[in-house]
Design a protein around this motif. Structure first.
Motif, PDB file in Angstrom:
ATOM      1  N   PRO A  56      19.028  17.991 -14.496  1.00 59.84           N
ATOM      2  CA  PRO A  56      18.164  18.618 -12.466  1.00 59.84           C
ATOM      3  C   PRO A  56      16.376  18.736 -12.396  1.00 59.84           C
ATOM      4  N   TRP A  57      16.043  18.807 -14.121  1.00 57.68           N
ATOM      5  CA  TRP A  57      14.698  18.496 -13.913  1.00 57.68           C
ATOM      6  C   TRP A  57      14.129  16.463 -14.230  1.00 57.68           C
ATOM      7  N   VAL A  78      12.289   4.615 -15.213  1.00 57.55           N
ATOM      8  CA  VAL A  78      12.200   5.417 -16.793  1.00 57.55           C
ATOM      9  C   VAL A  78      12.235   6.596 -16.381  1.00 57.55           C
ATOM     10  N   ALA A  79      13.597   7.072 -17.313  1.00 58.09           N
ATOM     11  CA  ALA A  79      13.744   8.446 -16.949  1.00 58.09           C
ATOM     12  C   ALA A  79      13.461   9.641 -18.680  1.00 58.09           C
ATOM     13  N   GLY A 130      14.184  10.789  -8.826  1.00 59.72           N
ATOM     14  CA  GLY A 130      14.461  11.134  -7.127  1.00 59.72           C
ATOM     15  C   GLY A 130      16.002  11.468  -6.903  1.00 59.72           C
ATOM     16  N   ALA A 131      16.483  11.363  -7.483  1.00 51.44           N
ATOM     17  CA  ALA A 131      18.001  11.730  -7.567  1.00 51.44           C
ATOM     18  C   ALA A 131      18.298  12.997  -6.659  1.00 51.44           C
ATOM     19  N   ASP A 132      17.412  13.927  -6.517  1.00 57.21           N
ATOM     20  CA  ASP A 132      18.036  15.104  -5.216  1.00 57.21           C
ATOM     21  C   ASP A 132      17.886  14.816  -3.899  1.00 57.21           C
ATOM     22  N   GLU A 133      16.924  13.262  -3.734  1.00 58.52           N
ATOM     23  CA  GLU A 133      16.586  12.983  -2.546  1.00 58.52           C
ATOM     24  C   GLU A 133      17.515  11.872  -2.091  1.00 58.52           C
ATOM     25  N   ARG A 134      18.836  10.901  -3.334  1.00 48.95           N
ATOM     26  CA  ARG A 134      19.041  10.258  -3.050  1.00 48.95           C
ATOM     27  C   ARG A 134      21.002  10.383  -3.177  1.00 48.95           C
ATOM     28  N   PRO A 135      21.487   9.287  -2.481  1.00 47.63           N
ATOM     29  CA  PRO A 135      22.752   8.771  -2.267  1.00 47.63           C
ATOM     30  C   PRO A 135      23.598   9.041  -3.681  1.00 47.63           C
ATOM     31  N   ALA A 136      24.335  10.139  -4.191  1.00 43.09           N
ATOM     32  CA  ALA A 136      25.574  10.156  -5.311  1.00 43.09           C
ATOM     33  C   ALA A 136      25.639   9.345  -6.649  1.00 43.09           C
ATOM     34  N   GLN A 137      24.600   9.069  -7.403  1.00 40.66           N
ATOM     35  CA  GLN A 137      24.672   7.481  -8.462  1.00 40.66           C
ATOM     36  C   GLN A 137      24.487   6.316  -8.368  1.00 40.66           C
ATOM     37  N   THR A 138      22.919   6.541  -7.239  1.00 38.35           N
ATOM     38  CA  THR A 138      22.282   5.767  -7.473  1.00 38.35           C
ATOM     39  C   THR A 138      21.461   4.728  -8.154  1.00 38.35           C
ATOM     40  N   ALA A 139      20.714   6.015  -8.597  1.00 40.19           N
ATOM     41  CA  ALA A 139      19.802   5.901 -10.048  1.00 40.19           C
ATOM     42  C   ALA A 139      20.308   5.169 -11.192  1.00 40.19           C
ATOM     43  N   VAL A 140      19.770   4.124 -11.328  1.00 38.64           N
ATOM     44  CA  VAL A 140      19.274   3.033 -12.494  1.00 38.64           C
ATOM     45  C   VAL A 140      19.092   3.374 -13.595  1.00 38.64           C
ATOM     46  N   ILE A 141      19.284   4.009 -15.061  1.00 38.07           N
ATOM     47  CA  ILE A 141      18.552   3.956 -15.393  1.00 38.07           C
ATOM     48  C   ILE A 141      18.122   3.179 -16.499  1.00 38.07           C
ATOM     49  N   GLY A 142      16.721   2.334 -16.947  1.00 30.27           N
ATOM     50  CA  GLY A 142      15.954   1.337 -17.584  1.00 30.27           C
ATOM     51  C   GLY A 142      15.454   1.544 -18.808  1.00 30.27           C
ATOM     52  N   ALA A 143      15.369   2.732 -19.239  1.00 29.99           N
ATOM     53  CA  ALA A 143      14.673   3.338 -20.480  1.00 29.99           C
ATOM     54  C   ALA A 143      14.606   4.746 -20.025  1.00 29.99           C
ATOM     55  N   ILE A 144      14.202   5.179 -21.474  1.00 32.78           N
ATOM     56  CA  ILE A 144      14.766   7.479 -21.490  1.00 32.78           C
ATOM     57  C   ILE A 144      12.753   6.962 -21.878  1.00 32.78           C
ATOM     58  N   ALA A 145      12.004   8.624 -21.885  1.00 34.51           N
ATOM     59  CA  ALA A 145      10.789   8.572 -22.437  1.00 34.51           C
ATOM     60  C   ALA A 145      10.828  10.265 -22.640  1.00 34.51           C
ATOM     61  N   HIS A 146      10.846  10.001 -23.762  1.00 32.11           N
ATOM     62  CA  HIS A 146      10.251  11.770 -24.337  1.00 32.11           C
ATOM     63  C   HIS A 146       9.043  12.495 -24.045  1.00 32.11           C
ATOM     64  N   GLU A 195       0.859  -1.051   0.209  1.00 32.71           N
ATOM     65  CA  GLU A 195      -0.115   0.227   0.027  1.00 32.71           C
ATOM     66  C   GLU A 195       0.978   1.332   0.005  1.00 32.71           C
ATOM     67  N   VAL A 196       1.991   1.301   1.072  1.00 34.20           N
ATOM     68  CA  VAL A 196       2.775   2.646   0.439  1.00 34.20           C
ATOM     69  C   VAL A 196       4.200   2.053   0.689  1.00 34.20           C
ATOM     70  N   LEU A 197       5.107   2.326   0.181  1.00 35.19           N
ATOM     71  CA  LEU A 197       6.468   2.230   0.138  1.00 35.19           C
ATOM     72  C   LEU A 197       7.231   3.075   0.161  1.00 35.19           C
ATOM     73  N   GLU A 198       8.916   2.642   0.804  1.00 35.09           N
ATOM     74  CA  GLU A 198       9.784   3.374   1.641  1.00 35.09           C
ATOM     75  C   GLU A 198      10.808   3.882   0.061  1.00 35.09           C
ATOM     76  N   PHE A 199      11.183   4.754   0.883  1.00 36.04           N
ATOM     77  CA  PHE A 199      12.026   5.483  -0.995  1.00 36.04           C
ATOM     78  C   PHE A 199      13.171   4.885  -0.556  1.00 36.04           C
ATOM     79  N   GLU A 200      14.031   4.576   0.098  1.00 36.62           N
ATOM     80  CA  GLU A 200      15.081   3.571   0.136  1.00 36.62           C
ATOM     81  C   GLU A 200      15.294   2.388  -0.243  1.00 36.62           C
ATOM     82  N   GLU A 201      13.744   1.527  -0.280  1.00 34.17           N
ATOM     83  CA  GLU A 201      14.021   0.382  -1.222  1.00 34.17           C
ATOM     84  C   GLU A 201      13.633   0.537  -2.207  1.00 34.17           C
ATOM     85  N   LEU A 202      13.775   1.681  -3.478  1.00 36.33           N
ATOM     86  CA  LEU A 202      13.448   1.675  -4.812  1.00 36.33           C
ATOM     87  C   LEU A 202      15.182   1.381  -4.965  1.00 36.33           C
TER      88      LEU A 202
END
Length: 303
Positions: free
Chosen positions: A203-204, A195-196, A210-226, A182-189
């Motif tokens: 920065p947008w 999808v970015a 969520g890169a603005d509030e997570r440790p640097a270099q932890t974002a994994v990009i699975g796909a790009i959307a326009h 029902e509710v997720l915790e940010f850290e477990e993501l």
């Protein structure tokens, strides 16, 4: 010689920041894209504008001359462009409003109705812009005002009135192991693919993964959307997940996609923005007042 103003804006940003990384973040560009623009400008002018070093970018003598005069040239061009387009819309009594998908969606009909009641002789032209222009037409001078989500590229160049905040939820594949919660915790993501939007959104783009509030270099990009359709398709196909405004659960229900609230991450902010180079005219001020009145609790101050 014809010079694209985009190249001059890139040059001014690097000259003022003295560093490619900071200038790229300011322009919402990737660093390679910004480097390419600076080199293109140098080739066109046939002069070296910067001395590059590990410490940053130092202006050469020709670069210093250009840096002194380019900002005024760009400001004059922006004023001329806005004045010409604004004059045409005022003559036709048309107020051009830019917006991004989901920005103030549920309030927009009430805002437009309130404005038309106060200004019955004016027509509102609502213009939707995709993810490649988070300023919703402001940057190109295509609109008089824009309903935007903060932050957006070049935000400091505009006047901004925040209207309301909205929780950042998560859109994820319905078959994902976390979709049943029902509710997720940010850290477990943090280890999940996202999808970015394109990297040049800077920065947008970072805000919506969520890169603005997570440790640097932890974002994994699975796909790009326009755009929204590409974004929904990528998530439904299991390429990743994405943060999204809470209202997306109502506006974009789709088989194969689940929307869940997330704890531990800040909200999205919706605002009305307009050029800061001059005082808004009476009609623009009236639309701003309607935005504030329709989106705010009774009794709050207006513009």
């Amino acid at each position: 010689m014809d010079i694209d103003t985009r190249l001059l804006r890139a040059f001014v940003a690097v000259a003022e920041e003295g560093h490619l990384t900071r200038a790229a973040a300011r322009l919402y560009l990737s660093q390679p894209a910004l480097t390419k623009q600076i080199r293109q400008l140098e080739r066109l002018l046939e002069v070296e504008l910067f001395v590059r070093s590990r410490a940053g970018m130092t202006l050469t003598e020709p670069g210093a001359v250009l840096a002194e005069q380019a900002p005024e040239l760009l400001a004059d061009w922006d004023r001329m462009l806005r004045a010409a387009k604004g004059s045409a819309s005022r003559a036709a009594r048309v107020l051009r409003i830019g917006f991004l998908a989901s920005a103030a969606n549920e309030f927009t009909p009430e805002i437009v109705a309130a404005f038309r009641e106060r200004e019955p002789m004016w027509r509102v032209d609502m213009r939707q812009f995709g993810w490649t222009d988070p300023s919703a037409g402001l940057a190109a001078g295509e609109v008089d005002l824009a309903l935007v989500r903060l932050p957006f590229p070049g935000q400091d160049d505009y006047r901004v009135r925040e209207l309301f905040t909205e929780s950042r939820w998560l859109a994820l594949p319905a078959a994902h192991r976390l979709a049943g919660r029902e509710v997720l915790e940010f850290e477990e993501l943090w280890d999940e693919p996202f999808v970015a939007s394109p990297p040049e959104n800077g920065p947008w783009r970072d805000f919506w993964i969520g890169a603005d509030e997570r440790p640097a270099q932890t974002a994994v990009i699975g796909a790009i959307a326009h755009n929204t359709d590409e974004w929904l398709t990528a998530i439904a196909n299991g390429f990743g997940m994405s943060f999204t405004p809470e209202s997306s659960a109502r506006y974009y229900p789709r088989p194969g996609i689940a929307y869940r609230p997330v704890r531990g991450i800040g909200p999205s902010r919706v605002a009305i923005a307009w050029p800061g180079s001059s005082e808004p005219n009476a009609v623009v001020r009236e639309f701003i007042r309607c935005c504030v009145r329709m989106c705010s609790a009774p009794g709050q101050s207006s513009v």
